[in-house]
Motif scaffolding. Structure first.
Motif, PDB file in Angstrom:
ATOM      1  N   HIS A 104     -10.525  -7.414  -0.070  1.00  0.00           N
ATOM      2  CA  HIS A 104      -9.817  -6.138  -0.038  1.00  0.00           C
ATOM      3  C   HIS A 104      -9.672  -5.741   1.423  1.00  0.00           C
ATOM      4  N   CYS A 105      -8.485  -5.342   1.828  1.00  0.00           N
ATOM      5  CA  CYS A 105      -8.300  -4.858   3.197  1.00  0.00           C
ATOM      6  C   CYS A 105      -7.191  -3.817   3.212  1.00  0.00           C
ATOM      7  N   SER A 106      -7.270  -2.940   4.182  1.00  0.00           N
ATOM      8  CA  SER A 106      -6.291  -1.861   4.278  1.00  0.00           C
ATOM      9  C   SER A 106      -4.868  -2.412   4.347  1.00  0.00           C
ATOM     10  N   ILE A 135      -2.055  -3.521  -4.999  1.00  0.00           N
ATOM     11  CA  ILE A 135      -2.513  -2.510  -4.045  1.00  0.00           C
ATOM     12  C   ILE A 135      -3.288  -1.445  -4.801  1.00  0.00           C
ATOM     13  N   LEU A 136      -4.461  -1.110  -4.283  1.00  0.00           N
ATOM     14  CA  LEU A 136      -5.236   0.021  -4.794  1.00  0.00           C
ATOM     15  C   LEU A 136      -4.870   1.219  -3.928  1.00  0.00           C
ATOM     16  N   TYR A 149     -13.191   8.542   7.001  1.00  0.00           N
ATOM     17  CA  TYR A 149     -13.491   9.666   7.896  1.00  0.00           C
ATOM     18  C   TYR A 149     -12.660  10.918   7.625  1.00  0.00           C
ATOM     19  N   ASP A 150     -11.333  10.831   7.767  1.00  0.00           N
ATOM     20  CA  ASP A 150     -10.511  12.036   7.609  1.00  0.00           C
ATOM     21  C   ASP A 150      -9.217  11.776   6.846  1.00  0.00           C
ATOM     22  N   HIS A 151      -9.078  10.576   6.284  1.00  0.00           N
ATOM     23  CA  HIS A 151      -7.863  10.234   5.543  1.00  0.00           C
ATOM     24  C   HIS A 151      -8.159   9.119   4.537  1.00  0.00           C
ATOM     25  N   PHE A 152      -7.240   8.938   3.617  1.00  0.00           N
ATOM     26  CA  PHE A 152      -7.357   7.854   2.644  1.00  0.00           C
ATOM     27  C   PHE A 152      -6.554   6.654   3.114  1.00  0.00           C
ATOM     28  N   GLU A 153      -7.068   5.482   2.790  1.00  0.00           N
ATOM     29  CA  GLU A 153      -6.382   4.218   3.043  1.00  0.00           C
ATOM     30  C   GLU A 153      -6.184   3.508   1.712  1.00  0.00           C
ATOM     31  N   SER A 154      -5.070   2.865   1.548  1.00  0.00           N
ATOM     32  CA  SER A 154      -4.832   2.014   0.391  1.00  0.00           C
ATOM     33  C   SER A 154      -5.228   0.584   0.757  1.00  0.00           C
ATOM     34  N   SER A 155      -5.587  -0.190  -0.245  1.00  0.00           N
ATOM     35  CA  SER A 155      -6.062  -1.557   0.005  1.00  0.00           C
ATOM     36  C   SER A 155      -5.228  -2.598  -0.702  1.00  0.00           C
ATOM     37  N   ASN A 156      -4.936  -3.681   0.025  1.00  0.00           N
ATOM     38  CA  ASN A 156      -4.405  -4.887  -0.600  1.00  0.00           C
ATOM     39  C   ASN A 156      -5.584  -5.583  -1.266  1.00  0.00           C
TER      40      ASN A 156
END
Length: 187
Positions: A136-138, A158-159, A166-173
């Motif tokens: 899983h990676c951003s 993609i999730l 920290y201060d935001h959301f990231e989606s992951s492949n």
């Protein structure tokens, strides 16, 4: 699993091995030196406040490996610690695991982590008898995504907003490799 002697060869001068408790200062120094760089993608960097925290993490990793729940290893070049990687979560009953990795910024772009992931995947299928390995990676981390892509992993999807960083959301492949798809490298 012997956490003192396990060593997975990667290149002539690079291997994967357990980080030992007496290397806590070296691990902390490596994280601290790369703090701003690693913080872009890893949400645990701020928790690394000193060598004593690194030592606790090392001991926890060793216990998880002995229990068959994880296999976190150091990336060692000429005996020097330059990164960390491994199976963050092993689900033995499902024969699957997820790989995580990071490398000191000064060593990126040399194919080191691709070779390390290749060696770990091979070990996972050959020795741990895994059926499925995930990475899983951003979606914003092209360098990290290039590794599973180079190794023939398939993009499952993609999730969306699955990691709070920290201060935001990231989606992951989410990439995966199934054991019968793996082209075992010659040894």
């Amino acid at each position: 699993m012997n956490t003192n002697t396990l060593s997975i060869p990667v290149r002539d001068n690079i291997s994967l091995r357990f980080i030992q408790p007496n290397e806590a200062e070296a691990l902390y120094a490596l994280v601290d030196k790369n703090r701003a760089y690693l913080r872009k993608w890893l949400n645990l960097v701020d928790e690394q406040t000193g060598p004593e925290v690194s030592r606790e993490n090392i001991l926890k990793r060793i216990e998880e490996a002995r229990a068959g729940k994880a296999l976190d290893l150091g990336v060692s070049m000429d005996g020097k610690l330059i990164g960390s990687m491994g199976f963050n979560g092993i689900r033995a009953s499902k024969r699957r695991a997820e790989i995580g990795y990071w490398l000191s910024k000064e060593y990126e772009g040399q194919g080191i982590m691709t070779d390390c992931v290749r060696a770990l995947v091979d070990m996972g299928f050959r020795e741990l008898k895994l059926h499925r390995i995930e990475i899983h990676c951003s979606t914003n981390n092209a360098k990290s995504a290039a590794i599973p892509e180079k190794l023939g992993f398939k993009l499952d999807g993609i999730l969306r907003d699955d990691t709070f960083l920290y201060d935001h959301f990231e989606s992951s492949n989410v990439y995966s490799m199934i054991e019968n798809e793996w082209k075992h490298p010659k040894r």
